[in-house]
Design a protein around this motif. Structure first.
Motif, PDB file in Angstrom:
ATOM      1  N   TRP A  28       0.810  -1.220   0.000  1.00 26.49           N
ATOM      2  CA  TRP A  28       0.000   0.000   0.000  1.00 26.49           C
ATOM      3  C   TRP A  28       0.847   1.275   0.000  1.00 26.49           C
ATOM      4  O   TRP A  28       0.312   2.372  -0.134  1.00 26.49           O
ATOM      5  CB  TRP A  28      -0.917   0.022   1.218  1.00 26.49           C
ATOM      6  CG  TRP A  28      -2.178  -0.789   1.052  1.00 26.49           C
ATOM      7  CD1 TRP A  28      -2.701  -1.252  -0.119  1.00 26.49           C
ATOM      8  CD2 TRP A  28      -3.072  -1.208   2.090  1.00 26.49           C
ATOM      9  NE1 TRP A  28      -3.874  -1.937   0.138  1.00 26.49           N
ATOM     10  CE2 TRP A  28      -4.117  -1.932   1.475  1.00 26.49           C
ATOM     11  CE3 TRP A  28      -3.075  -1.051   3.476  1.00 26.49           C
ATOM     12  CZ2 TRP A  28      -5.180  -2.484   2.204  1.00 26.49           C
ATOM     13  CZ3 TRP A  28      -4.116  -1.606   4.197  1.00 26.49           C
ATOM     14  CH2 TRP A  28      -5.157  -2.308   3.568  1.00 26.49           C
ATOM     15  N   ILE A  29       2.145   1.157   0.191  1.00 32.30           N
ATOM     16  CA  ILE A  29       3.012   2.330   0.255  1.00 32.30           C
ATOM     17  C   ILE A  29       3.464   2.704  -1.153  1.00 32.30           C
ATOM     18  O   ILE A  29       3.983   1.875  -1.891  1.00 32.30           O
ATOM     19  CB  ILE A  29       4.238   2.063   1.148  1.00 32.30           C
ATOM     20  CG1 ILE A  29       3.805   1.664   2.567  1.00 32.30           C
ATOM     21  CG2 ILE A  29       5.150   3.278   1.178  1.00 32.30           C
ATOM     22  CD1 ILE A  29       3.098   2.743   3.343  1.00 32.30           C
ATOM     23  N   SER A  38       7.332   8.036  -1.373  1.00 26.70           N
ATOM     24  CA  SER A  38       6.500   8.763  -0.418  1.00 26.70           C
ATOM     25  C   SER A  38       7.247   9.024   0.887  1.00 26.70           C
ATOM     26  O   SER A  38       8.299   8.444   1.163  1.00 26.70           O
ATOM     27  CB  SER A  38       5.193   8.003  -0.154  1.00 26.70           C
ATOM     28  OG  SER A  38       5.453   6.694   0.292  1.00 26.70           O
ATOM     29  N   VAL A  62       6.979   8.645   4.806  1.00 26.58           N
ATOM     30  CA  VAL A  62       6.242   7.713   5.657  1.00 26.58           C
ATOM     31  C   VAL A  62       6.686   7.841   7.113  1.00 26.58           C
ATOM     32  O   VAL A  62       7.876   7.920   7.405  1.00 26.58           O
ATOM     33  CB  VAL A  62       6.463   6.255   5.184  1.00 26.58           C
ATOM     34  CG1 VAL A  62       5.831   5.257   6.157  1.00 26.58           C
ATOM     35  CG2 VAL A  62       5.882   6.066   3.783  1.00 26.58           C
ATOM     36  N   ASP A 104       2.933  11.505   3.752  1.00 28.38           N
ATOM     37  CA  ASP A 104       2.015  10.912   2.777  1.00 28.38           C
ATOM     38  C   ASP A 104       1.225   9.771   3.421  1.00 28.38           C
ATOM     39  O   ASP A 104       0.021   9.632   3.192  1.00 28.38           O
ATOM     40  CB  ASP A 104       2.781  10.397   1.552  1.00 28.38           C
ATOM     41  CG  ASP A 104       3.479  11.516   0.807  1.00 28.38           C
ATOM     42  OD1 ASP A 104       2.797  12.486   0.440  1.00 28.38           O
ATOM     43  OD2 ASP A 104       4.700  11.424   0.610  1.00 28.38           O
ATOM     44  N   GLN A 105       1.919   8.966   4.206  1.00 27.88           N
ATOM     45  CA  GLN A 105       1.283   7.832   4.868  1.00 27.88           C
ATOM     46  C   GLN A 105       1.859   7.637   6.267  1.00 27.88           C
ATOM     47  O   GLN A 105       3.067   7.770   6.470  1.00 27.88           O
ATOM     48  CB  GLN A 105       1.462   6.557   4.032  1.00 27.88           C
ATOM     49  CG  GLN A 105       0.620   6.584   2.743  1.00 27.88           C
ATOM     50  CD  GLN A 105       1.081   5.570   1.720  1.00 27.88           C
ATOM     51  OE1 GLN A 105       2.227   5.585   1.299  1.00 27.88           O
ATOM     52  NE2 GLN A 105       0.183   4.686   1.329  1.00 27.88           N
ATOM     53  N   GLY A 156      -1.063  12.371   8.602  1.00 26.60           N
ATOM     54  CA  GLY A 156      -0.858  11.718   7.315  1.00 26.60           C
ATOM     55  C   GLY A 156      -1.983  11.995   6.331  1.00 26.60           C
ATOM     56  O   GLY A 156      -3.151  12.083   6.720  1.00 26.60           O
ATOM     57  N   GLU A 202      -2.824   9.834   4.290  1.00 25.52           N
ATOM     58  CA  GLU A 202      -3.471   8.547   4.500  1.00 25.52           C
ATOM     59  C   GLU A 202      -2.817   7.887   5.705  1.00 25.52           C
ATOM     60  O   GLU A 202      -1.718   8.264   6.109  1.00 25.52           O
ATOM     61  CB  GLU A 202      -3.298   7.623   3.291  1.00 25.52           C
ATOM     62  CG  GLU A 202      -4.073   8.003   2.074  1.00 25.52           C
ATOM     63  CD  GLU A 202      -3.903   6.976   0.956  1.00 25.52           C
ATOM     64  OE1 GLU A 202      -4.401   7.254  -0.143  1.00 25.52           O
ATOM     65  OE2 GLU A 202      -3.274   5.913   1.178  1.00 25.52           O
ATOM     66  N   ARG A 236      -6.726   0.918   5.212  1.00 28.01           N
ATOM     67  CA  ARG A 236      -6.133   2.137   4.662  1.00 28.01           C
ATOM     68  C   ARG A 236      -7.205   3.205   4.777  1.00 28.01           C
ATOM     69  O   ARG A 236      -8.309   3.055   4.238  1.00 28.01           O
ATOM     70  CB  ARG A 236      -5.710   1.914   3.201  1.00 28.01           C
ATOM     71  CG  ARG A 236      -4.893   3.044   2.606  1.00 28.01           C
ATOM     72  CD  ARG A 236      -4.273   2.639   1.279  1.00 28.01           C
ATOM     73  NE  ARG A 236      -5.268   2.380   0.266  1.00 28.01           N
ATOM     74  CZ  ARG A 236      -5.795   3.300  -0.536  1.00 28.01           C
ATOM     75  NH1 ARG A 236      -5.408   4.570  -0.450  1.00 28.01           N
ATOM     76  NH2 ARG A 236      -6.708   2.967  -1.434  1.00 28.01           N
TER      77      ARG A 236
END
Length: 201
Positions: free
Chosen positions: A17-18, A22, A24, A84-85, A109, A111, A194
């Protein structure tokens, strides 16, 4: 590490999912194995937060940027959408302020990825019927020494997301290495979500 298969099955799902390149934040990052893999194979700029000093040492050995910190203290040091995440893997059930951390990770985040042991898993139900608190691969502690204080099932987590205007972007439920689509709240031992804030693109 050269292949996705070198990661644990739950970390493989998260890694999938990453997005490449990005930024993180991994909360409760353990020894940094996931962030190290993401940095090497997806060009991720990863940062970890971990309470255990020994794991911080392992993170440094793995070339991972990690800070020692207690998630219960909050994420006020991080601005809105600064990552981003954000990853919160098998940790939310051990948080005292569950609702607050859920809101914070979706603030920090764009997401977030949350995973947790599904208390509704059939083996857990069976052990309760037999008069004992569940002990399993995803719930490895006895009732008297567990750090886990807030058990939930899929519907509980989804209701909490709805209450806090958090969108569920994707859900996967697994049992070991196998994905479970039929009766996931009974047949799945580990849930992956997510999520993101409503109104945020």
């Amino acid at each position: 590490m050269t292949r996705l298969e070198t990661l644990r099955p739950d970390l493989q799902q998260i890694a999938g999912w990453i997005r490449d390149g990005s930024r993180v934040l991994d909360l409760g990052c353990g020894d940094g194995a996931l962030l190290a893999w993401l940095g090497e194979h997806k060009g991720v700029r990863g940062y970890g937060v971990e309470i255990d000093v020994d794991n911080i040492v392992r993170c440094v050995a793995n070339g991972v940027n990690a800070l020692q910190g207690d998630l219960e203290a909050g994420l006020s040091a991080y601005g809105d959408a600064s990552f981003d995440q954000v990853i919160l893997s098998q940790t939310i059930q051990a948080m005292r302020e569950t609702e607050r951390i859920l809101c914070e990770i979706t603030r920090v985040g764009r997401e977030a990825i949350v995973t947790f042991p599904n208390f509704g898993y059939w083996r857990n139900r069976w052990q309760i019927l037999a008069g004992r608190m569940p002990v399993s691969e995803t719930i490895p502690y006895q009732w008297y020494d567990t750090p886990n204080i807030h058990w939930c099932m899929l519907g509980d987590f989804e209701a909490l997301c709805t209450k806090n205007r958090i969108r569920i972007l994707e859900r996967v439920v697994m049992d070991g290495q196998r994905r479970v689509d039929f009766l996931p709240n009974v047949r799945g031992s580990l849930a992956f979500y997510r999520i993101g804030r409503q109104g945020r693109s």
